[in-house]
Each structure stands twice: as C-alpha cells, then as structure tokens.
Scaffold this active site. Structure first.
Site, PDB file in Angstrom:
ATOM      1  N   GLY A 222      65.744 -35.681 -51.033  1.00 40.18           N
ATOM      2  CA  GLY A 222      66.719 -36.740 -50.807  1.00 40.18           C
ATOM      3  C   GLY A 222      66.088 -37.908 -50.084  1.00 40.18           C
ATOM      4  O   GLY A 222      64.964 -37.816 -49.576  1.00 40.18           O
ATOM      5  N   PRO A 223      66.782 -39.025 -50.026  1.00 37.39           N
ATOM      6  CA  PRO A 223      66.240 -40.227 -49.367  1.00 37.39           C
ATOM      7  C   PRO A 223      66.105 -40.029 -47.863  1.00 37.39           C
ATOM      8  O   PRO A 223      66.662 -39.069 -47.300  1.00 37.39           O
ATOM      9  CB  PRO A 223      67.268 -41.309 -49.700  1.00 37.39           C
ATOM     10  CG  PRO A 223      68.522 -40.565 -50.032  1.00 37.39           C
ATOM     11  CD  PRO A 223      68.113 -39.255 -50.613  1.00 37.39           C
TER      12      PRO A 223
ATOM     13  N   GLY B  62      66.613 -40.120 -43.902  1.00 33.56           N
ATOM     14  CA  GLY B  62      67.747 -40.257 -42.991  1.00 33.56           C
ATOM     15  C   GLY B  62      68.986 -39.475 -43.352  1.00 33.56           C
ATOM     16  O   GLY B  62      70.022 -39.652 -42.712  1.00 33.56           O
ATOM     17  N   VAL B  63      68.915 -38.586 -44.373  1.00 33.18           N
ATOM     18  CA  VAL B  63      70.123 -37.837 -44.752  1.00 33.18           C
ATOM     19  C   VAL B  63      70.211 -36.493 -44.045  1.00 33.18           C
ATOM     20  O   VAL B  63      71.156 -35.741 -44.267  1.00 33.18           O
ATOM     21  CB  VAL B  63      70.192 -37.638 -46.284  1.00 33.18           C
ATOM     22  CG1 VAL B  63      70.343 -38.964 -46.994  1.00 33.18           C
ATOM     23  CG2 VAL B  63      68.973 -36.906 -46.816  1.00 33.18           C
ATOM     24  N   GLY B  64      69.224 -36.155 -43.218  1.00 31.89           N
ATOM     25  CA  GLY B  64      69.328 -34.945 -42.408  1.00 31.89           C
ATOM     26  C   GLY B  64      68.598 -33.736 -42.934  1.00 31.89           C
ATOM     27  O   GLY B  64      68.969 -32.605 -42.622  1.00 31.89           O
TER      28      GLY B  64
ATOM     29  N   THR C  69      65.402 -32.685 -42.268  1.00 35.74           N
ATOM     30  CA  THR C  69      64.663 -31.989 -41.200  1.00 35.74           C
ATOM     31  C   THR C  69      65.613 -31.320 -40.214  1.00 35.74           C
ATOM     32  O   THR C  69      65.417 -30.165 -39.819  1.00 35.74           O
ATOM     33  CB  THR C  69      63.747 -32.991 -40.467  1.00 35.74           C
ATOM     34  OG1 THR C  69      62.879 -33.613 -41.414  1.00 35.74           O
ATOM     35  CG2 THR C  69      62.920 -32.292 -39.412  1.00 35.74           C
TER      36      THR C  69
ATOM     37  N   SER D 153      71.834 -47.611 -67.766  1.00 33.34           N
ATOM     38  CA  SER D 153      73.273 -47.437 -67.572  1.00 33.34           C
ATOM     39  C   SER D 153      74.062 -48.740 -67.623  1.00 33.34           C
ATOM     40  O   SER D 153      75.292 -48.710 -67.660  1.00 33.34           O
ATOM     41  CB  SER D 153      73.540 -46.723 -66.237  1.00 33.34           C
ATOM     42  OG  SER D 153      73.135 -47.539 -65.164  1.00 33.34           O
TER      43      SER D 153
ATOM     44  N   LYS E 107      78.646 -44.487 -57.964  1.00 33.28           N
ATOM     45  CA  LYS E 107      79.146 -45.659 -58.702  1.00 33.28           C
ATOM     46  C   LYS E 107      80.654 -45.803 -58.555  1.00 33.28           C
ATOM     47  O   LYS E 107      81.177 -46.915 -58.366  1.00 33.28           O
ATOM     48  CB  LYS E 107      78.749 -45.539 -60.175  1.00 33.28           C
ATOM     49  CG  LYS E 107      77.243 -45.686 -60.414  1.00 33.28           C
ATOM     50  CD  LYS E 107      76.884 -45.493 -61.874  1.00 33.28           C
ATOM     51  CE  LYS E 107      75.377 -45.661 -62.084  1.00 33.28           C
ATOM     52  NZ  LYS E 107      74.968 -45.470 -63.487  1.00 33.28           N
TER      53      LYS E 107
END
Length: 814
Positions: free
Chosen positions: A363-364, A366-368, A370, A687, A730
């Site tokens: 995931g990107p 800062g999403v938690g 670790t 898309s 979206k």
C-alpha cells in the site's frame, strides 16, 4: 687557544666594555642566528642596555644550567660576540630576542654593576692555515656530516648542500658544530679552539663517534623489529601477563573463561548440528594460545552460537476475541488484514505445529503497514523485530559473512533474532520493494529461502555454518508497490493490499487516534482544544492530499502548537474551538483544491473519474472542435494508454456517425483538441475512455453533457465498456464533488460491496455495457427517441454481432 692569564694577552688587543648574557644549555657559535627566550632580570636589563647602545652583547654559556644567579666563576671565559637582530617583549614579562653570532670573544674582567653583567672583553682572531692537510680535513668533515645527516632525522637534508658550498674552514667548523647534537662541554671545547684546523679535527672526531652510535641504534632497531613480529609479540606479552598474574597470585582468567564457556555449552538447548559445532570449536579453542588472533574469532563464534534463541519461545495468545479487540484499538478499518490475522490465530489454536505464514502488506506510504505489524505482535503476545531492507544491495546483509573475513558477522536475520530473544517473533521486513542488486549479490534471492515455509526450517547463515529453524517466525513484509519485487519472491508471499483511506476513514482516525495523541503530546487537556468534524474534514480536503494520515497528523500537530501558545498566554482554563472558516488562521491558506460538480451543462465537457495513490479525483475532459483537416490534438500530460483511449473514442464516434446524426466525413473538415486540465500532473490509464468519447460526441453534435453525471470505464472500438479498478475511491470522489449519478461498467457490479452504504444513499450508480447507453444517460437530448430509434438501433446492433436489444439502464440506489 684562549689566554688563560691576562698577562699573556697581546698589548695591541682592543678591549670592549659590553653587557653579558649567561646562557643555559646552549653554546652560540659565530655565524649562528638563534632565537633566545630571556627571563632573568639581569639578562633583560643587559639586552635593554645593548639596544640603547650599539646592539652588541657577549653570549657566554653557564657551566651549570641549574644555577639561577650565576657568579663570574660559573661562566665560561670564552663566548661569542653577538648582535641583536630583533627584540620582542612578551606579555608575561619575558623577552624573545633574535641574535647573530659574530666573533669569538674572551672575558678579561667583570665590571661592577648591580643591574646586569658588564664585562671587559676582547675579540679573538682565528688562526687559519691553508694547507693540504686542512683541505683534506674539510673534505672528510663534509663527508662525515653527510652521513650524520642521513642517520639523524632531526637535521634537514638541505643543510648538506648549504655546508658543501663553504670554503672557509673556520666558518665551516662553526656552522657544523652548531648543528651537532653533542654535550654542552664538548661544544664549548670546540668554541675555545682558535685554530680552524684544530677545530675541524676535533669536530671530525666527535662526528665519527656520533655516527658510530647512530649506526648502532639503527642496527638495534632493525634487529628488534625482526624479532618482534606479530605472533612473537603477542606470545611475549601473554607470557608477561602470566608472570604478573603468578606474582600477584591471581587465577588464570583464560581458564576461567574456558570453564564458563564449557558450562554454557552443556546447559544451552540447541539443535544437534549446532551443539556438535559448538563442541568442536570449543575443543579447538582449548588448544590455542589465549592471545592468538584465531582464538578471538572462535570465541566470538561461540558467543553467537550460545546467545541465539534456539529453543526459547514466548507463549502465544490464542484468544481470538482478545486479538480482535487489540487490533481494533490500534487501527481503524483494514478489515481484510485483520480478518487474515484472526484466521491465522484460529488455525493455530487448532493445529499446534503450523508453518508461519508470509504476509505481504502492499500500500502507499502512511497507511499503517509498519504499525499494523506491531499490533499483530501485541495481539499474539510475540516479540517484535523490524528489519528495513530499503537500499540493501549485499547478499551478506541477509546471509552473513563467512568467518574467513576479518570482522565477519551473521546476517541481519540472525542478528534480529538474537535481539528478539525468542524463536517465534513477529519479524517485519520493511520496504521489501526497495532492495537493489550489484556485484556483491542479490539480497532478494537470499530472501527466497527465508520466506519459503517449505525451506526456512533449515536456514543456513554463512557465519553460523549450520541450519537455523525459522519456521516458527511470523514474517510480515511491507511494500509500496509490487513492481520492485522479483516474481519468485512474490510467489512465496500472501499479498494483502491496503488501499488508501477514504475521507470518512481519515476523519475517524483523526478523531479517535490522532487528535488525542497530539493533544497529549503537546501538554494540552481535552477541554483546551475542540476540533469539530466539519473542521477535520476541511483539513483532510484542503490541507492534505495523501493515501495515509501522516500529513493529517502534522497539520493537527500544527494546530496543537498554536493552541499551546494561546494556553500559555491566556491560562490553562482556556478552551479553543477550531471552526472550519478559521482554519487559515492556524494552517495558512489552503494547499489543495478538490473537484466539484460543474456549474451548468456544457458542450464538450464531461466529468471522468480517476484513481490516484492519494484517493479518487474528478477528471474534467474538455473537447473543442475547430475548422481544420482532421487533426487530433491531445494535451494535459497524458500517458500513452490515455492517448490511445482518445484515439479509440474518436474512431468509435466516426463508426457511429449515422446513428448520431453526424456527416460521415465530418472528421475531414475539423480539427479536434482534447485537453485534460491540471496539465502539470501526469495522467494515464484507460478508464477515461467513455468520458473522452462522450465529450467528443457532445462537441461534434453540439449537445451539452449533463453536469450531474460522472463516468468511468474503458472503451473498445466496438463501443463496449470494459471494467476498471479503484471503483471505491472513484465513487467517494464523486460523493465529495456532490455528483448524484455515476456511470460504471456492468462488470464492476461485484465491487459495489466495498463501498459504504452511507455513500450509496447519496450517489446513484448506473451500470452500462455499451457506449450507446453512456451517451443516452449523459447527453442532454430534447427528443432522444428521434435519435435512438429502435429499428435503427436493432439494425446496428445486429451488424456488430451484439444482442437484439440494448441493455437496460439499471440505476441502483440504496
């Protein structure tokens, strides 16, 4: 020679009355320039007197340097008449003086003076005999001086060149004598020799003696250097230590250390292979000298073997309810990850021997990811260790170095297990996609054995050189993207994708976790600061743009700092409520904007939906038609895939010209320009295909596009609408932009489950299978039945091999 009795002096000798400076530990020769530090009062006054007259002063050595107040008998009768070149008074009262020796002089008598030494003296002329013997002496002295300089590193080599150019035997003798390192009385003896040839002869004798001593020193150094090699030196020192310990009656520490190691080996629970290895190495250690280099290597190896947790494990919690509660306390959302962890605990509760799962959280930033691994360790009552793989490019970082290398150590895997102190920790391999490869090996390949449940029960570290069981370790890896992970490594892991948080999730995290955390960190109380939901949502929308919540936490911390400042100024009882309108006072002007619904229906402008790592975005597609020759221009920093979608959309419109009521050769008379605003931001992906096609059709047909409809889907040349990814983000972007209706590919119907029900109440979703359905739902047509005639529609569909009837426009609302 000097005159021992004043009666022996020639009658015509000119007597001089000059001040005298007694010298300690130095003899000054004629032609010698030397700095002197003068501290005695009499000597300072003698210098001052000389400076006030002709700057001449007599420099004579003391017989004993320790005498502070010398008497006439304590001073040699022969000295050197000197001239003061420079005088400098120092802050401590002493004087630094630069003097130059001019000529030998003999003291006739001391004159009465209380302030300084005043003497009557006369200068002595040298006796020079230019004979063959003198010339031979000069050559021998110069050669001897060359040898002396080579052996004595204190004299600069340039001095040899300077001396070789001197022809005057007296001057040559004085200059060489001034550089010789000999005793004071020997130098004084040379000074007292008036005959130049005699001085040279005496000087030559002194140099030969010094050369002999220096050569002997050199031989001794070389002999000692050969004898004192490394092993002999260590043996010598160790024998000395033994002798000292024996004299002091101390016990042999090495034997004590060996006994301690033997006890540890007996008591340590290890694998059979490791125990056998430890005993072999210990046997080898007993036969070595304590200070041998190899003994240190073996001792370090045994220390590593004995410090590893071969059989030490922590008792794992198997209470599923407790684990779920722990995970919920630490993290909001992330249902899929939590479910997978709870499933593992459930299976482990039923099966005692279970291979550790290899989870990969993708995931990107800062999403938690670790912090989630830490929560897993807390929920399961395991130890937690973290190894960052970012930038690792050496295989030895994972597998360790072989013991043949100096300073070798085990790899990071074994080091981390030693740090954990247990054989079943939660082991986080952070940033697994950031590893690189160079000539030292491929760390990703070394991880294959570590992360394979079928192999990691016998992980072999190069340093340990014996198998270590990693099967009880719960490995969790994290990555921002799967692109940097080699496929064989990826195949060994269970991928769990963590998408970016939605606005609602960020708001919940901010309210439940971040605000209380920052309030406490800044020394505030709950009553000091109140951040309503509206203000928190404004911070999320206008001051952050991210998938995680790191920047959100920074903005909340900024508000807390300013609140702390107000609390100190106005008192601890103050209460501050942060309104959405007053955020600029605390955080400055908004940093970001977000897409909103268009103000009116416009021709050639459609609303698409885009997915980014920071969430969904509204994508405005603008198309303008001008008179031209059929040229298609695409701008807005679009990627190759998006440009191809634009070409496919145009081709579809051309193929449906009759159906849409457009001239067949319309494209030959016009130029079409497609632009996607915010041109500095790269955009790509298929898309936006149906949105581009809608905008083109609107521009050519001169029919507005409905402002309250957004759309996403890939278009084919036959007009089919293909599924897309990132639907949840979206739809949330459409909800944020206050758009009530979204057109979505029919095949994405299965993804509706991921969208919160509260969002579906406000956003209607229409599923479409063909571009015709999109145009019917999005274009503002006064009489759609005249354009979309059933007969014509049936005929066209049959020609393209499609069903007899067009799909219904099913609108789902919740």
């Amino acid at each position: 020679m000097f005159f021992k009795d004043n009666k022996d002096m020639p009658e015509k000798v000119q007597e001089l009355s000059v001040p005298l400076i007694p010298l300690r530990d130095i003899v000054i020769f004629p032609y010698m320039v030397v700095p002197l530090f003068v501290g005695r009062d009499k000597s300072i006054k003698a210098l001052e007197l000389a400076m006030s007259q002709n700057k001449n002063v007599l420099l004579a050595a003391q017989k004993k340097a320790k005498t502070d107040e010398p008497l006439p008998d304590d001073i040699y009768k022969i000295g050197t008449m000197g001239n003061i070149l420079q005088l400098l008074k120092l802050p401590d009262g002493s004087v630094k003086v630069l003097v130059e020796g001019k000529k030998r002089a003999q003291i006739k008598e001391f004159l009465p003076s209380n302030e300084c030494f005043m003497v009557k003296a006369f200068e002595i002329d040298e006796e020079v005999e230019e004979t063959v013997e003198t010339e031979a002496l000069i050559r021998n002295v110069i050669k001897a001086f060359e040898v002396y300089v080579k052996l004595n590193k204190k004299i600069p080599p340039e001095m040899v060149m300077s001396v070789s150019s001197i022809d005057d035997p007296g001057r040559l003798a004085d200059i060489i004598a001034s550089h010789l390192i000999i005793k004071l009385h020997d130098k004084q003896a040379i000074l007292e020799l008036i005959n130049a040839a005699h001085r040279l002869e005496r000087l030559y004798g002194f140099m030969e003696g010094e050369i002999e001593i220096l050569e002997a020193e050199q031989r001794i150094r070389q002999r000692v250097k050969k004898q004192m090699e490394k092993t002999q030196k260590e043996y010598y020192l160790s024998e000395q230590m033994k002798a000292i310990q024996k004299e002091l009656g101390e016990k042999d520490e090495f034997k004590s250390e060996l006994h301690e190691l033997e006890e540890r080996i007996k008591n340590k629970k290890m694998s059979k292979e490791a125990a056998k290895k430890a005993k072999q190495e210990f046997k080898k250690l007993k036969l070595m000298a304590p200070m041998a280099a190899e003994a240190t290597v073996v001792r370090n190896y045994l220390d590593w073997l004995l410090s590893l947790p071969w059989a030490e494990v922590t008792e794992e919690k198997k209470d599923i309810n407790e684990a779920e509660k722990c995970l919920e306390e630490d993290h909001y959302g992330l249902k899929q990850v939590k479910e997978r962890i709870v499933e593992h605990l459930a299976v482990h509760g039923l099966v005692e021997e279970m291979k550790g799962p290899i989870l990969c959280l993708v995931g990107p930033p800062g999403v938690g990811k670790t912090s989630l691994a830490k929560s897993v360790a807390r929920a399961t009552n395991r130890k937690f260790v973290r190894l960052s793989l970012g930038g690792v490019r050496d295989e030895a970082e994972i597998r360790g170095h072989r013991r043949t290398y100096i300073g070798s150590m085990p790899g990071k895997i074994i080091q981390s297990l030693k740090k954990a102190g247990a054989n079943n920790p939660v082991f986080l391999l952070d940033e697994v996609d950031k590893m690189s490869t160079d000539f030292r090996g491929d760390p990703a390949s070394a991880l294959l054995e570590v992360l394979d449940p079928e192999q990691n029960h016998s992980f072999n570290d190069h340093y340990l050189d014996c198998d270590y069981d990693l099967s009880k370790v719960m490995f969790i890896t994290t990555a921002n993207s799967l692109q940097g992970i080699p496929y064989p490594l990826l195949d060994r892991m269970e991928i769990i994708r963590i998408t970016g948080y939605t606005e609602m999730e960020k708001a919940n995290i901010g309210r439940r976790f971040l605000i209380p955390k920052q309030v406490k960190a800044h020394g505030l109380s709950d009553k000091n600061l109140e951040v309503p939901d509206a203000a928190l949502l404004t911070i999320i929308r206008k001051y952050t743009r991210e998938a995680g919540v790191r920047n959100l936490e920074r903005e909340i911390a900024s508000i807390c700092r300013k609140t702390a400042k107000e609390v100190l100024k106005k008192g601890k009882d103050i209460s501050i409520k942060i309104a959405a309108k007053s955020l600029s006072k605390y955080l400055g002007i908004p940093k970001y904007r977000y897409g909103r619904i268009e103000e009116k229906d416009e021709i050639g402008v459609s609303t698409g939906l885009a997915w980014t790592e920071t969430g969904g975005e509204l994508l405005s597609i603008e198309v303008t038609v001008v008179t031209g020759t059929g040229k298609l221009t695409v701008t807005g920093k679009l990627g190759d895939v998006m440009q191809e979608s634009a070409q496919a959309a145009l081709t579809y419109i051309r193929s449906r010209a009759d159906f849409l009521g457009i001239d067949k050769d319309f494209y030959q008379k016009i130029d079409i320009h497609i632009h996607v605003p915010e041109g500095a931001i790269p955009k790509d992906g298929p898309s936006a295909g149906i949105a581009i096609a809608t905008a083109i059709a609107s521009s050519i047909m001169k029919v507005p596009v409905r402002k309250d409809v957004a759309m996403t889907g890939e278009i084919t040349l036959r007009g089919k609408v293909l599924p897309i990814g990132g639907l949840k983000e979206k739809i949330l972007a459409a909800h944020r932009g206050m758009i009530p209706k979204v057109l979505v590919p029919k095949e994405n119907e299965k993804d509706i489950k991921e969208i919160p029900a509260v969002i579906l109440k406000k956003v209607g979703i229409s599923f479409v299978e063909h571009m015709d359905d999109v145009l019917k739902a999005s274009l503002v047509l006064e009489k759609p039945e005249e354009i979309f005639k059933k007969a014509q529609e049936k005929d066209i569909y049959q020609k393209q091999g499609m069903p007899d009837t067009a799909p219904n426009d099913g609108i789902i609302t919740h």
